[in-house]
Enzyme design. Structure first.
Site, PDB file in Angstrom:
ATOM      1  N   GLY A  14       0.768  -1.237   0.000  1.00  0.00           N
ATOM      2  CA  GLY A  14       0.000   0.000   0.000  1.00  0.00           C
ATOM      3  C   GLY A  14       0.800   1.289   0.000  1.00  0.00           C
ATOM      4  O   GLY A  14       0.328   2.310   0.488  1.00  0.00           O
ATOM      5  N   ASN A  16       1.562   3.093  -2.698  1.00  0.00           N
ATOM      6  CA  ASN A  16       0.849   4.039  -3.579  1.00  0.00           C
ATOM      7  C   ASN A  16      -0.390   4.591  -2.882  1.00  0.00           C
ATOM      8  O   ASN A  16      -0.700   5.773  -2.993  1.00  0.00           O
ATOM      9  CB  ASN A  16       0.460   3.360  -4.891  1.00  0.00           C
ATOM     10  CG  ASN A  16       1.608   3.349  -5.882  1.00  0.00           C
ATOM     11  OD1 ASN A  16       1.967   4.394  -6.405  1.00  0.00           O
ATOM     12  ND2 ASN A  16       2.189   2.183  -6.098  1.00  0.00           N
ATOM     13  N   MET A  92      -3.621  -7.196  -6.863  1.00  0.00           N
ATOM     14  CA  MET A  92      -2.982  -8.247  -7.647  1.00  0.00           C
ATOM     15  C   MET A  92      -3.944  -9.370  -7.993  1.00  0.00           C
ATOM     16  O   MET A  92      -3.650 -10.546  -7.829  1.00  0.00           O
ATOM     17  CB  MET A  92      -1.754  -8.782  -6.903  1.00  0.00           C
ATOM     18  CG  MET A  92      -0.737  -7.716  -6.566  1.00  0.00           C
ATOM     19  SD  MET A  92      -0.235  -6.691  -7.982  1.00  0.00           S
ATOM     20  CE  MET A  92       1.087  -7.677  -8.621  1.00  0.00           C
ATOM     21  N   ILE A  94      -6.896 -10.674 -10.991  1.00  0.00           N
ATOM     22  CA  ILE A  94      -7.487 -10.434 -12.311  1.00  0.00           C
ATOM     23  C   ILE A  94      -8.978 -10.203 -12.124  1.00  0.00           C
ATOM     24  O   ILE A  94      -9.646 -10.974 -11.421  1.00  0.00           O
ATOM     25  CB  ILE A  94      -7.200 -11.620 -13.258  1.00  0.00           C
ATOM     26  CG1 ILE A  94      -5.686 -11.700 -13.505  1.00  0.00           C
ATOM     27  CG2 ILE A  94      -7.969 -11.485 -14.553  1.00  0.00           C
ATOM     28  CD1 ILE A  94      -5.232 -12.912 -14.290  1.00  0.00           C
ATOM     29  N   LEU A  95      -9.476  -9.134 -12.719  1.00  0.00           N
ATOM     30  CA  LEU A  95     -10.898  -8.799 -12.593  1.00  0.00           C
ATOM     31  C   LEU A  95     -11.711  -9.548 -13.646  1.00  0.00           C
ATOM     32  O   LEU A  95     -11.199  -9.866 -14.722  1.00  0.00           O
ATOM     33  CB  LEU A  95     -11.096  -7.294 -12.806  1.00  0.00           C
ATOM     34  CG  LEU A  95     -10.506  -6.381 -11.732  1.00  0.00           C
ATOM     35  CD1 LEU A  95     -10.387  -4.956 -12.252  1.00  0.00           C
ATOM     36  CD2 LEU A  95     -11.350  -6.425 -10.463  1.00  0.00           C
ATOM     37  N   ASN A 109      -5.698   2.285 -12.855  1.00  0.00           N
ATOM     38  CA  ASN A 109      -4.686   1.345 -12.363  1.00  0.00           C
ATOM     39  C   ASN A 109      -3.310   1.957 -12.572  1.00  0.00           C
ATOM     40  O   ASN A 109      -3.117   2.763 -13.485  1.00  0.00           O
ATOM     41  CB  ASN A 109      -4.774   0.024 -13.138  1.00  0.00           C
ATOM     42  CG  ASN A 109      -3.790  -1.009 -12.616  1.00  0.00           C
ATOM     43  OD1 ASN A 109      -3.630  -1.169 -11.399  1.00  0.00           O
ATOM     44  ND2 ASN A 109      -3.111  -1.698 -13.509  1.00  0.00           N
ATOM     45  N   HIS A 111       0.691   0.617 -13.150  1.00  0.00           N
ATOM     46  CA  HIS A 111       1.460  -0.588 -13.475  1.00  0.00           C
ATOM     47  C   HIS A 111       2.934  -0.187 -13.603  1.00  0.00           C
ATOM     48  O   HIS A 111       3.241   0.836 -14.202  1.00  0.00           O
ATOM     49  CB  HIS A 111       0.932  -1.186 -14.783  1.00  0.00           C
ATOM     50  CG  HIS A 111       1.605  -2.465 -15.149  1.00  0.00           C
ATOM     51  ND1 HIS A 111       1.324  -3.664 -14.522  1.00  0.00           N
ATOM     52  CD2 HIS A 111       2.592  -2.734 -16.040  1.00  0.00           C
ATOM     53  CE1 HIS A 111       2.089  -4.609 -15.030  1.00  0.00           C
ATOM     54  NE2 HIS A 111       2.877  -4.068 -15.946  1.00  0.00           N
TER      55      HIS A 111
HETATM   56  C1  GAR Z   1       3.338  -1.195  -7.464  1.00  0.00           C
HETATM   57  O1  GAR Z   1       4.618  -1.212  -8.043  1.00  0.00           O
HETATM   58  C2  GAR Z   1       2.270  -1.259  -8.543  1.00  0.00           C
HETATM   59  O2  GAR Z   1       2.612  -0.559  -9.710  1.00  0.00           O
HETATM   60  C3  GAR Z   1       2.218  -2.749  -8.814  1.00  0.00           C
HETATM   61  O3  GAR Z   1       2.301  -3.329  -7.549  1.00  0.00           O
HETATM   62  C4  GAR Z   1       3.076  -2.485  -6.689  1.00  0.00           C
HETATM   63  C5  GAR Z   1       2.264  -2.229  -5.436  1.00  0.00           C
HETATM   64  O4  GAR Z   1       3.000  -1.518  -4.493  1.00  0.00           O
HETATM   65  N1  GAR Z   1       1.005  -3.095  -9.487  1.00  0.00           N
HETATM   66  C6  GAR Z   1       0.931  -4.042 -10.438  1.00  0.00           C
HETATM   67  O5  GAR Z   1       1.894  -4.716 -10.791  1.00  0.00           O
HETATM   68  C7  GAR Z   1      -0.440  -4.219 -11.064  1.00  0.00           C
HETATM   69  N2  GAR Z   1      -0.359  -4.949 -12.281  1.00  0.00           N
HETATM   70  P1  GAR Z   1       2.279  -0.778  -3.290  1.00  0.00           P
HETATM   71  O6  GAR Z   1       1.337  -1.804  -2.657  1.00  0.00           O
HETATM   72  O7  GAR Z   1       3.400  -0.402  -2.356  1.00  0.00           O
HETATM   73  O8  GAR Z   1       1.531   0.401  -3.845  1.00  0.00           O
END
Ligand code: GAR
Length: 216
Positions: A14, A16, A92, A94-95, A109, A111
């Site tokens: 979490g 982000n 993480m 798939i919807l 989203n 990525h």
């Molecule tokens: C982030 O790097 C995000 O971009 C990625 O997971 C991480 C989550 O970090 N998301 C994906 O790969 C989605 N396809 P966080 O929980 O510290 O925000």
């Protein structure tokens, strides 16, 4: 003007999410975070959100027989908190097709690659294996395909020969924390529109939807 109500969906750490909650504390920020929902009860981000005084909820995917029934329960939780915009932040799972259709145009989203390169998991590994000199992150509107949908903004970083998955992911993550709050701000300001699958962000200087950081 009323602030845009944002529901954040996470599966893990979490960071982000925390960057978005922090940004939304600024009085002039046009969005407020109304809830954080996780499909994983142990997600560390839930504790972070609680400490930051944000409502949290868990919708466990194991409790649902298929993807769509999980998606419907997740959606109901977000609606119950009054969310206008759903922000996936390290979600993480798939919807099903149902969820992006239900939230069409109101589902974002992030990525950790310059899409359409390197979809799915182990994204930094994929970038290192491909030998790219530049990577980064992408914020996009979500469509039913995995890691796809109209791109709103990207941030680019260099890839160095001595990089590992950990160093590259950390460099990209620092840019994610800049980019996501910026895009949610634009959304809250009503600047984002889509035509023919391409996003226009109204009233920005040319190039403002691409960030670049050369820092190691
Ligand atoms: C982030 O790097 C995000 O971009 C990625 O997971 C991480 C989550 O970090 N998301 C994906 O790969 C989605 N396809 P966080 O929980 O510290 O925000």
């Amino acid at each position: 003007m009323a602030k845009l109500k944002v529901g954040i969906v996470i599966s893990g750490r979490g960071s982000n999410m925390a960057a978005l909650i922090e940004a939304a504390q600024a009085p002039d920020y046009p969005a407020e975070i109304v809830c954080v929902v996780s499909n994983v009860a142990e997600a560390a981000g839930l504790q972070v959100a609680k400490r930051m005084s944000i409502a949290t909820a868990v919708v466990r995917h194991e409790d649902h027989p298929d993807r769509e029934s999980f998606d419907r329960a997740l959606s109901a939780k977000l609606e119950a908190h009054g969310a206008d915009l759903v922000v996936l932040a390290g979600f993480m799972r798939i919807l099903s097709q149902w969820f992006p259709e239900r939230w069409a145009g109101r589902l974002l989203n992030i990525h950790p690659s310059l899409l359409p390169a390197f979809r799915g998991r182990h994204v930094a590994r994929q970038a290192l294996d491909a030998g790219v000199r530049v990577s980064g992150c992408t914020v996009h509107l979500v469509t039913p395909d995995l890691d796809a949908g109209p791109i709103i903004a990207q941030a680019a970083v260099p890839v160095f020969p001595e990089d590992t998955e950990a160093t590259l992911s950390a460099r990209i993550l620092r840019q994610e924390h800049r980019l996501y709050p910026l895009v949610v701000r634009w959304f809250g300001e009503g600047r984002i529109s889509v035509a023919n699958g391409h996003v226009d962000v109204k009233g920005l200087p040319q190039g403002a939807t691409l960030l670049f950081s050369a820092e190691p």
